[in-house]
Design an enzyme around this catalytic site. Structure first.
Site, short mmCIF file in Angstrom:
data_model
loop_
_atom_site.label_atom_id
_atom_site.label_comp_id
_atom_site.label_asym_id
_atom_site.label_seq_id
_atom_site.Cartn_x
_atom_site.Cartn_y
_atom_site.Cartn_z
N GLY A 14 9.18 3.70 -2.25
CA GLY A 14 7.79 3.88 -2.65
C GLY A 14 7.73 4.40 -4.06
CG ASP A 235 3.53 -4.94 0.79
OD1 ASP A 235 3.14 -5.91 1.48
OD2 ASP A 235 4.59 -4.34 1.02
#
EC number: 2.7.1.5
Length: 483
Positions: A14, A235
């Site tokens: 991340g 995403d």
């Protein structure tokens, strides 16, 4: 000048990216990066969701240390996984990963009760055991009954930050539980799972203001006062927004742990041809649809590196791979056996042995095999997409981490016979930021955002060339038959 923060979390890592718009160009700065992954606990592969929240706060504290007291923030993550929320707003358990083996045979079992054609006509989503539909099908009944709400991962993070519960549409569509025609969660499907539709939060479009970060977090951590915008929280949806495309006849490839290859359309295609080829119609930002196929991606290469104790960097692996002839071995990268094997290297070798091919031995041979097989799969899917949509594809835009793998990009261009444009690698975070900026009025539209992206980042170009595509395709067909 407004400051924007993209919280972009993938299956393996991340990051928090700080963005701003200066002279019609996007400027990015990575503020914080951290690892992500699942661990085996309480009988399942689970995400460390509390640790992810801590990493977000660490990143926001770093933003504050730059002298930024106010910002806009958006969150995107991987899809399909969820958190069950109790009556008091508490997390009932750490979320289980889509790679957990609990959904083995779940598609077969559910579709024996409920016809595949019927589900596809309703949802337009491809059949994969990792889909939320099948995860909920095998979920513990006690937990489901105790759950007041079911929140997908990015919606859960947004809820923790703001206290507001929503179900963002681009990610919710990946659950295989949204009705294409009604644009709502399908009550019929959910009733078959004995789940009340009220357990899901209100559907919310990308680009909607969510709320301010709660006072309790501002008091506990030294972080900026953030306005949170619900971006395209899946995403891949953010990556497509962040694709520097222009014109009409183009396809995208979001290349990372997974490979998601498809086209951006104004209407879904859930006809018999799309059903037969298992194509999906995931909802996109601003009324679009992502007509795509979900293919295994760089996960296989990542696992080869792990089995090799990370002795070689990915760049070194690609360099080693270039020393061998391409397509000496071909594997079906989408075979379920490569989803989460105990040892990826052994699995590839066994596959080659079972299909009558020579066995790759070195790190270079293994990497060569995977990149060649991925490129072949991309070319085959582009061919199928053209047949199903009736649209000629002239350009392929590769974004995400895989856009940095020049060998894979060039092989894809040659096999597909079209121009390939590669980059930016941070397209997901960029798409996240663009949606925030549209919400705040700094960018007019997604089209305008893509023009800004083209002007802001270097885009690689790979030309098509002669290659024995039909011969290689025929060999692959024989491998599939052998297998």
């Amino acid at each position: 000048m407004k400051h924007y923060v993209a919280v972009d979390i993938g299956a393996s890592s991340g990051r928090l990216i700080l963005g701003k718009l200066v002279d019609e160009k996007l400027q990015l700065e990575e503020i914080h990066r951290f690892k992500n992954g699942f661990t085996y606990r309480d009988g399942h592969e689970r995400w460390e969701i509390d640790q992810l929240m801590q990493e977000i706060f660490i990143g926001l504290e770093k933003v504050k240390q730059l002298g930024i007291s106010e910002c806009v923030l958006g969150i995107d993550t991987w899809g399909v996984d969820y958190v069950l929320i109790g009556a008091s707003g508490e997390k009932l358990a750490d979320p289980i990963s889509y790679r957990d083996k609990r959904t083995l045979n779940a598609v077969q079992n559910l579709t024996s009760e409920y016809p595949r054609e019927y589900i596809y006509k309703k949802t337009g989503i491809q059949f994969m055991e990792l889909n939320t539909l099948y995860q909920l099908y095998v979920e513990e009944r006690d937990l489901l009954e105790r759950a007041e709400k079911i929140l997908l991962i990015p919606d859960y993070i947004g809820y923790v930050l703001t206290g507001v519960k929503v179900a963002e549409t681009t990610n919710s569509s990946t659950t295989q539980m949204l009705n294409l025609r009604e644009q709502l969660f399908d009550k019929d499907l959910l009733s078959h799972l004995n789940i009340d539709v009220e357990k899901f939060a209100p559907l919310t479009d990308a680009g909607t203001y969510l709320g301010k970060v709660k006072e309790e977090w501002l008091e506990k951590y030294d972080i900026p006062n953030c306005d949170v915008v619900t971006v395209a929280t899946h995403d891949t949806a953010s990556a497509v927004v962040g694709t520097p495309a222009e014109g009409e006849n183009w396809a995208f490839l979001s290349s990372g742990t997974w490979s998601l290859i498809g086209m951006e359309l104004s209407a879904p295609i859930n006809n018999e041809a799309a059903f037969k080829e298992n194509y999906t119609n995931e909802w996109g930002a601003y009324g679009t649809y992502r007509f795509l196929k979900n293919i295994m991606g760089l996960w296989i290469v990542q696992e080869i590196a792990r089995m090799d104790d990370y002795k070689h960097s990915f760049a070194e692996m690609a360099e080693e791979a270039s020393n061998y002839p391409y397509f000496k071995q071909i594997i079906n990268v989408n075979d379920a056996r490569f989803n989460n094997p105990e040892n990826m290297v052994d699995e590839i070798k066994l596959y080659c042995q079972e299909t009558g091919q020579t066995i790759p031995e070195t790190i270079g041979e293994l990497t060569n095999c995977v990149y060649g097989s991925l490129a072949l799969y991309y070319a085959l899917e582009l061919e199928k997409m053209t047949e199903i949509t009736g649209k000629k594809i002239e350009k392929l835009y590769i974004v995400g981490g895989g856009s940095n793998v020049a060998m894979l990009n060039q092989l894809t261009a040659k096999l597909a016979g079209i121009e390939v444009f590669a980059g930016p690698s941070e397209a997901t975070a960029i798409g996240n930021l663009v949606v925030q900026m549209i919400n705040q009025g700094e960018i007019e539209s997604m089209r305008a955002g893509r023009k800004i992206i083209r002007n802001s980042f270097e885009i690689g170009e790979f030309s098509c060339g002669d290659v024995r595509f039909e011969e290689i395709k025929e060999r692959f067909t024989k491998v599939l038959e052998f297998n």
